[in-house]
Design a protein around this motif. Structure first.
Motif, PDB file in Angstrom:
ATOM      1  N   MET A   1     -65.852  34.753  18.822  1.00  0.00           N
ATOM      2  CA  MET A   1     -65.074  33.845  19.666  1.00  0.00           C
ATOM      3  C   MET A   1     -63.841  33.340  18.935  1.00  0.00           C
ATOM      4  SD  MET A   1     -65.382  32.946  22.812  1.00  0.00           S
ATOM      5  CE  MET A   1     -63.645  32.864  23.272  1.00  0.00           C
ATOM      6  N   SER A   2     -63.969  33.053  17.642  1.00  0.00           N
ATOM      7  CA  SER A   2     -62.797  32.561  16.902  1.00  0.00           C
ATOM      8  C   SER A   2     -61.735  33.650  16.798  1.00  0.00           C
ATOM      9  CB  SER A   2     -63.210  32.090  15.496  1.00  0.00           C
ATOM     10  OG  SER A   2     -63.550  33.181  14.664  1.00  0.00           O
ATOM     11  N   GLU A   3     -62.152  34.904  16.641  1.00  0.00           N
ATOM     12  CA  GLU A   3     -61.190  35.992  16.474  1.00  0.00           C
ATOM     13  C   GLU A   3     -60.594  36.455  17.796  1.00  0.00           C
ATOM     14  OE1 GLU A   3     -62.939  37.738  12.253  1.00  0.00           O
ATOM     15  OE2 GLU A   3     -63.302  38.883  14.091  1.00  0.00           O
ATOM     16  N   TYR A   4     -61.212  36.098  18.904  1.00  0.00           N
ATOM     17  CA  TYR A   4     -60.656  36.408  20.219  1.00  0.00           C
ATOM     18  C   TYR A   4     -59.694  35.329  20.710  1.00  0.00           C
ATOM     19  CZ  TYR A   4     -63.047  40.580  22.051  1.00  0.00           C
ATOM     20  OH  TYR A   4     -63.448  41.872  22.302  1.00  0.00           O
ATOM     21  N   SER A   5     -59.799  34.123  20.175  1.00  0.00           N
ATOM     22  CA  SER A   5     -59.128  32.960  20.758  1.00  0.00           C
ATOM     23  C   SER A   5     -57.679  32.844  20.320  1.00  0.00           C
ATOM     24  CB  SER A   5     -59.874  31.688  20.363  1.00  0.00           C
ATOM     25  OG  SER A   5     -61.208  31.721  20.788  1.00  0.00           O
ATOM     26  N   ASN A   6     -56.903  32.061  21.075  1.00  0.00           N
ATOM     27  CA  ASN A   6     -55.573  31.669  20.624  1.00  0.00           C
ATOM     28  C   ASN A   6     -55.704  30.406  19.778  1.00  0.00           C
ATOM     29  OD1 ASN A   6     -55.330  29.203  22.310  1.00  0.00           O
ATOM     30  ND2 ASN A   6     -55.295  30.641  24.011  1.00  0.00           N
ATOM     31  N   LYS A   7     -54.705  30.134  18.963  1.00  0.00           N
ATOM     32  CA  LYS A   7     -54.850  29.034  18.007  1.00  0.00           C
ATOM     33  C   LYS A   7     -54.728  27.662  18.662  1.00  0.00           C
ATOM     34  CE  LYS A   7     -50.025  29.223  16.329  1.00  0.00           C
ATOM     35  NZ  LYS A   7     -49.202  29.444  15.111  1.00  0.00           N
ATOM     36  N   LYS A   8     -54.135  27.598  19.842  1.00  0.00           N
ATOM     37  CA  LYS A   8     -53.964  26.306  20.502  1.00  0.00           C
ATOM     38  C   LYS A   8     -55.278  25.770  21.051  1.00  0.00           C
ATOM     39  CE  LYS A   8     -51.310  23.984  24.140  1.00  0.00           C
ATOM     40  NZ  LYS A   8     -50.303  24.150  25.226  1.00  0.00           N
ATOM     41  N   THR A   9     -56.122  26.632  21.606  1.00  0.00           N
ATOM     42  CA  THR A   9     -57.373  26.185  22.229  1.00  0.00           C
ATOM     43  C   THR A   9     -58.597  26.835  21.591  1.00  0.00           C
ATOM     44  OG1 THR A   9     -57.149  27.891  23.950  1.00  0.00           O
ATOM     45  CG2 THR A   9     -56.270  25.706  24.452  1.00  0.00           C
ATOM     46  N   ARG A  10     -58.438  27.338  20.361  1.00  0.00           N
ATOM     47  CA  ARG A  10     -59.551  28.025  19.709  1.00  0.00           C
ATOM     48  C   ARG A  10     -60.772  27.118  19.554  1.00  0.00           C
ATOM     49  NH1 ARG A  10     -57.109  29.390  15.171  1.00  0.00           N
ATOM     50  NH2 ARG A  10     -57.868  27.545  14.071  1.00  0.00           N
TER      51      ARG A  10
ATOM     52  N   LEU B   1     -64.935  38.056   5.006  1.00  0.00           N
ATOM     53  CA  LEU B   1     -66.048  37.209   4.558  1.00  0.00           C
ATOM     54  C   LEU B   1     -66.430  36.167   5.600  1.00  0.00           C
ATOM     55  CD1 LEU B   1     -64.813  36.512   0.893  1.00  0.00           C
ATOM     56  CD2 LEU B   1     -66.544  38.174   1.617  1.00  0.00           C
ATOM     57  N   ARG B   2     -65.769  36.200   6.741  1.00  0.00           N
ATOM     58  CA  ARG B   2     -65.930  35.124   7.731  1.00  0.00           C
ATOM     59  C   ARG B   2     -67.360  35.042   8.264  1.00  0.00           C
ATOM     60  NH1 ARG B   2     -61.431  35.968  11.003  1.00  0.00           N
ATOM     61  NH2 ARG B   2     -60.333  34.648   9.517  1.00  0.00           N
TER      62      ARG B   2
ATOM     63  N   PRO C   1     -66.737  26.746  10.103  1.00  0.00           N
ATOM     64  CA  PRO C   1     -66.920  27.928   9.230  1.00  0.00           C
ATOM     65  C   PRO C   1     -66.383  29.225   9.831  1.00  0.00           C
ATOM     66  CG  PRO C   1     -68.948  26.652   9.354  1.00  0.00           C
ATOM     67  CD  PRO C   1     -68.031  26.100  10.397  1.00  0.00           C
ATOM     68  N   ALA C   2     -66.173  29.251  11.143  1.00  0.00           N
ATOM     69  CA  ALA C   2     -65.622  30.443  11.778  1.00  0.00           C
ATOM     70  C   ALA C   2     -64.103  30.484  11.706  1.00  0.00           C
ATOM     71  CB  ALA C   2     -66.065  30.504  13.244  1.00  0.00           C
ATOM     72  N   GLU C   3     -63.484  29.442  11.103  1.00  0.00           N
ATOM     73  CA  GLU C   3     -62.030  29.346  11.113  1.00  0.00           C
ATOM     74  C   GLU C   3     -61.388  29.369   9.724  1.00  0.00           C
ATOM     75  OE1 GLU C   3     -60.893  26.634  14.894  1.00  0.00           O
ATOM     76  OE2 GLU C   3     -61.877  25.529  13.282  1.00  0.00           O
ATOM     77  N   ILE C   4     -62.108  29.024   8.685  1.00  0.00           N
ATOM     78  CA  ILE C   4     -61.432  28.716   7.418  1.00  0.00           C
ATOM     79  C   ILE C   4     -61.644  29.758   6.324  1.00  0.00           C
ATOM     80  CG2 ILE C   4     -61.527  26.243   7.880  1.00  0.00           C
ATOM     81  CD1 ILE C   4     -63.839  26.002   5.928  1.00  0.00           C
ATOM     82  N   PHE C   5     -62.406  30.829   6.598  1.00  0.00           N
ATOM     83  CA  PHE C   5     -62.676  31.849   5.585  1.00  0.00           C
ATOM     84  C   PHE C   5     -61.989  33.166   5.947  1.00  0.00           C
ATOM     85  CE2 PHE C   5     -66.395  28.961   5.421  1.00  0.00           C
ATOM     86  CZ  PHE C   5     -66.255  28.520   4.115  1.00  0.00           C
TER      87      PHE C   5
ATOM     88  N   LEU D   1     -64.900  17.299   2.336  1.00  0.00           N
ATOM     89  CA  LEU D   1     -64.643  18.590   1.696  1.00  0.00           C
ATOM     90  C   LEU D   1     -64.167  19.645   2.681  1.00  0.00           C
ATOM     91  CD1 LEU D   1     -67.767  18.893  -0.662  1.00  0.00           C
ATOM     92  CD2 LEU D   1     -65.451  18.152  -1.276  1.00  0.00           C
ATOM     93  N   VAL D   2     -64.217  19.339   3.962  1.00  0.00           N
ATOM     94  CA  VAL D   2     -63.941  20.340   5.006  1.00  0.00           C
ATOM     95  C   VAL D   2     -62.514  20.179   5.509  1.00  0.00           C
ATOM     96  CG1 VAL D   2     -64.654  21.231   7.253  1.00  0.00           C
ATOM     97  CG2 VAL D   2     -66.372  20.315   5.667  1.00  0.00           C
ATOM     98  N   PRO D   3     -61.684  21.237   5.491  1.00  0.00           N
ATOM     99  CA  PRO D   3     -60.286  21.134   5.917  1.00  0.00           C
ATOM    100  C   PRO D   3     -60.143  21.095   7.435  1.00  0.00           C
ATOM    101  CG  PRO D   3     -60.776  23.388   5.321  1.00  0.00           C
ATOM    102  CD  PRO D   3     -62.009  22.596   5.002  1.00  0.00           C
ATOM    103  N   GLU D   4     -59.028  20.594   7.889  1.00  0.00           N
ATOM    104  CA  GLU D   4     -58.721  20.548   9.321  1.00  0.00           C
ATOM    105  C   GLU D   4     -58.037  21.850   9.740  1.00  0.00           C
ATOM    106  OE1 GLU D   4     -58.800  20.116  12.728  1.00  0.00           O
ATOM    107  OE2 GLU D   4     -59.144  18.057  12.044  1.00  0.00           O
ATOM    108  N   ALA D   5     -58.544  22.466  10.812  1.00  0.00           N
ATOM    109  CA  ALA D   5     -58.007  23.755  11.259  1.00  0.00           C
ATOM    110  C   ALA D   5     -57.253  23.653  12.587  1.00  0.00           C
ATOM    111  CB  ALA D   5     -59.146  24.765  11.404  1.00  0.00           C
ATOM    112  N   LYS D   6     -57.087  22.476  13.108  1.00  0.00           N
ATOM    113  CA  LYS D   6     -56.440  22.305  14.423  1.00  0.00           C
ATOM    114  C   LYS D   6     -55.013  22.847  14.414  1.00  0.00           C
ATOM    115  CE  LYS D   6     -54.634  18.395  15.754  1.00  0.00           C
ATOM    116  NZ  LYS D   6     -54.394  16.994  16.216  1.00  0.00           N
ATOM    117  N   GLY D   7     -54.732  23.726  15.378  1.00  0.00           N
ATOM    118  CA  GLY D   7     -53.379  24.215  15.573  1.00  0.00           C
ATOM    119  C   GLY D   7     -52.915  25.281  14.600  1.00  0.00           C
ATOM    120  N   LYS D   8     -53.781  25.720  13.705  1.00  0.00           N
ATOM    121  CA  LYS D   8     -53.397  26.723  12.710  1.00  0.00           C
ATOM    122  C   LYS D   8     -54.050  28.060  13.028  1.00  0.00           C
ATOM    123  CE  LYS D   8     -53.044  23.215   9.070  1.00  0.00           C
ATOM    124  NZ  LYS D   8     -53.579  22.731   7.784  1.00  0.00           N
TER     125      LYS D   8
END
Length: 534
Positions: A151-160, A436-437, A428-432, A501-508
């Motif tokens: 799902m993360s790899e199919y999505s666009n970054k705005k609404t992922r 290795l994802r 975890p589906a967005e930051i690796f 410890l977890v980064p923010e992935a919104k909009g990236k």
């Protein structure tokens, strides 16, 4: 900003289309089945105790011994733990799609087999049930990293975030469906095979046909998985795996041209340049991964584990908590089928009022508020509400204020799902890195299942050992449950700390978060050392 592969950029900027909703439903039905299969066992454990562990001549309902109850509740988590690690690794080695259907078929076969658990003695029936539920959990475990990654790899970054959250939100409907199916089956059997309350006739209160009830409830979990198998097999492999891991830009462009209904350029030469860029070839056990992502993996794993200690303890043993505060009558006052009905009704009400709305609040707000803030808020509110249940526990159990207790209890589920129960699955589906994802998501999810095992077994033993005066359910009514709630509040507070410890992935984009744009920039000779922002 380094140049992005055209096929990946097309996915990042794509408007919401029909294929997004198709992917949500296809992946989400796996989670519907996962949640149904995991949590429906809590609806029938008391019935199993009545059927297989009743002592002849006893004036008390049969109950599962502590070690048997712990095994039944936790064995599926052991299988899930194994499946998350194995299929997470396999998804990166063989591709997401190639192993996606296998997990579903394991779930279908083992759901049916669990309901057909056989044996000539009580021990053999329970042993075969535990065996099949382990392998059921193994299939469920594979669904976590694969569904999230796809799902993360199919999505666009705005609404992922919303799309991944929507997949996970199907878990709420699975829990709700479990309660509703149990209600329907128990009511149907009650009408067809009426029985007196246990106090009137201990033997007759558990009718012979009750053995079919728990089997039918467990086997129903195979149905939604069967219905989505065909559509899973029709989904193409994700472009990010095909291009960045399999190094086949032509196939990636061809697959996504059909999905997005646009013409995409074959950039095989650019993919080969990226392949030659050595900055992106580090492995899971390399110093480079340790430098870039070790703290991220620690954060995603620790927060998921701490969340699941609390979340699964609440879900699996809410029937005992409700019995302790008097919301569900004592077992000795009702028949076996009536008890299944009452427990199922309580779980359905909690799911309807707290669990399901929480998931969809996350869907609505995660790409607005962000993952970090939602997770921080969720852990904080769960801590507050659990302390609100535990500290004045004597008030809740003696005042007869069942409604107030249930409302506060429902709020803990609401903020679990509008909080870390959703975000620990998404991040975890967005930051690796792509290669290795799935593995890293599997490791994070498996850490969560360690927490679930601790929660399912630890809560049981704390509740039983703290007070020698047990209820007719075999669980303490006082200090054991109170101390359990205090421990769970502490777990939530620790989860809040590890969230930092977890980064923010919104909009990236996924490549921005993982640093894979660095390799593309290096291939183009334009990397400035500032792109990686995690």
């Amino acid at each position: 900003m380094p140049q992005q592969l055209e096929v990946l950029n097309a996915l990042d900027v794509a408007k919401t289309q029909w294929y997004h909703f198709t992917a949500i439903v296809v992946a989400g039905m796996g989670f519907f089945t996962d949640a149904y299969d995991i949590f429906c066992i809590s609806l029938v454990t008391k019935l199993l105790g009545r059927i297989y562990y009743h002592v002849d001549g006893s004036n008390r309902p049969g109950t599962l011994p502590p070690n048997v109850a712990a095994a039944i509740n936790s064995v599926a988590f052991c299988g899930t733990f194994s499946g998350q690690l194995f299929f997470g690794w396999l998804g990166d080695k063989m591709g997401r799609k190639r192993v996606y259907g296998l997990t579903l078929m394991i779930m279908v076969v083992c759901s049916v087999a669990s309901g057909l658990s056989f044996g000539h003695t009580s021990k053999s029936v329970i042993a075969s049930l535990c065996f099949f539920r382990f392998w059921l959990g193994f299939g469920i475990g594979g669904d976590y990293p694969l569904s999230a990654t796809i799902m993360s790899e199919y999505s666009n970054k705005k609404t992922r975030g919303a799309f991944i959250a929507a997949v996970f939100a199907m878990q709420g409907f699975g829990i709700l469906a479990g309660g509703m199916v149990a209600i329907i089956i128990s009511v149907a059997f009650k009408k067809q095979f009426p029985a007196p309350p246990y106090a009137v006739d201990p033997v007759a209160s558990t009718v012979r046909q009750a053995d079919y009830v728990w089997r039918l409830i467990l086997m129903f979990g195979a149905l939604p998985a069967m219905l989505t198998y065909y559509w899973r097999m029709k989904m193409p492999e994700t472009a990010r795996y095909t291009a960045l891991v399999a190094k086949n830009a032509q196939q990636a462009a061809s697959d996504m041209s059909k999905v997005l209904q646009v013409e995409l350029e074959d950039e095989q030469s650019k993919v080969e340049q990226i392949t030659q860029a050595q900055s992106n070839t580090f492995g899971l056990f390399s110093k480079e991964f340790l430098r870039r992502h070790s703290l991220h993996l620690l954060g995603t794993s620790a927060t998921w584990m701490l969340l699941d200690i609390a979340y699964y303890s609440q879900n699996l043993f809410q029937k005992d908590i409700f019995s302790a505060v008097g919301w569900i009558p004592k077992a000795a006052t009702m028949s076996a089928l009536e008890e299944v009905y009452r427990i199922s009704r309580a779980q359905t009400l909690i799911a309807l009022c707290g669990t399901v709305p929480g998931y969809w609040f996350t869907v609505a707000f995660i790409d607005v508020i962000g993952r970090f803030k939602i997770q921080l808020m969720g852990f904080a509110m769960m801590t507050i509400f659990m302390l609100g249940l535990a500290i004045p526990y004597h008030h809740w159990t003696t005042s007869g204020n069942h409604t107030g207790f249930v409302v506060m209890y429902a709020f803990t589920f609401f903020f679990a799902n509008f909080g870390p129960n959703s975000t620990t699955f998404i991040v975890p589906a967005e930051i690796f890195p792509a290669r290795l994802r799935s593995t890293c998501h599997g490791i994070s999810a498996a850490s969560g299942k360690v927490g679930a095992i601790i929660g399912s077994m630890g809560f049981l033993y704390i509740a039983q050992s703290q007070n020698p005066a047990k209820t007719d359910h075999g669980y303490s009514t006082g200090i054991g449950v109170k101390n359990s709630l205090l421990v769970l509040a502490g777990c939530n507070l620790l989860g809040l700390v590890f969230t930092f410890l977890v980064p923010e992935a919104k909009g990236k984009s996924l490549e921005e978060m993982s640093g894979e744009n660095e390799a593309e920039a290096a291939a183009a000779g334009s990397y400035d050392g500032k792109t990686l922002n995690v």
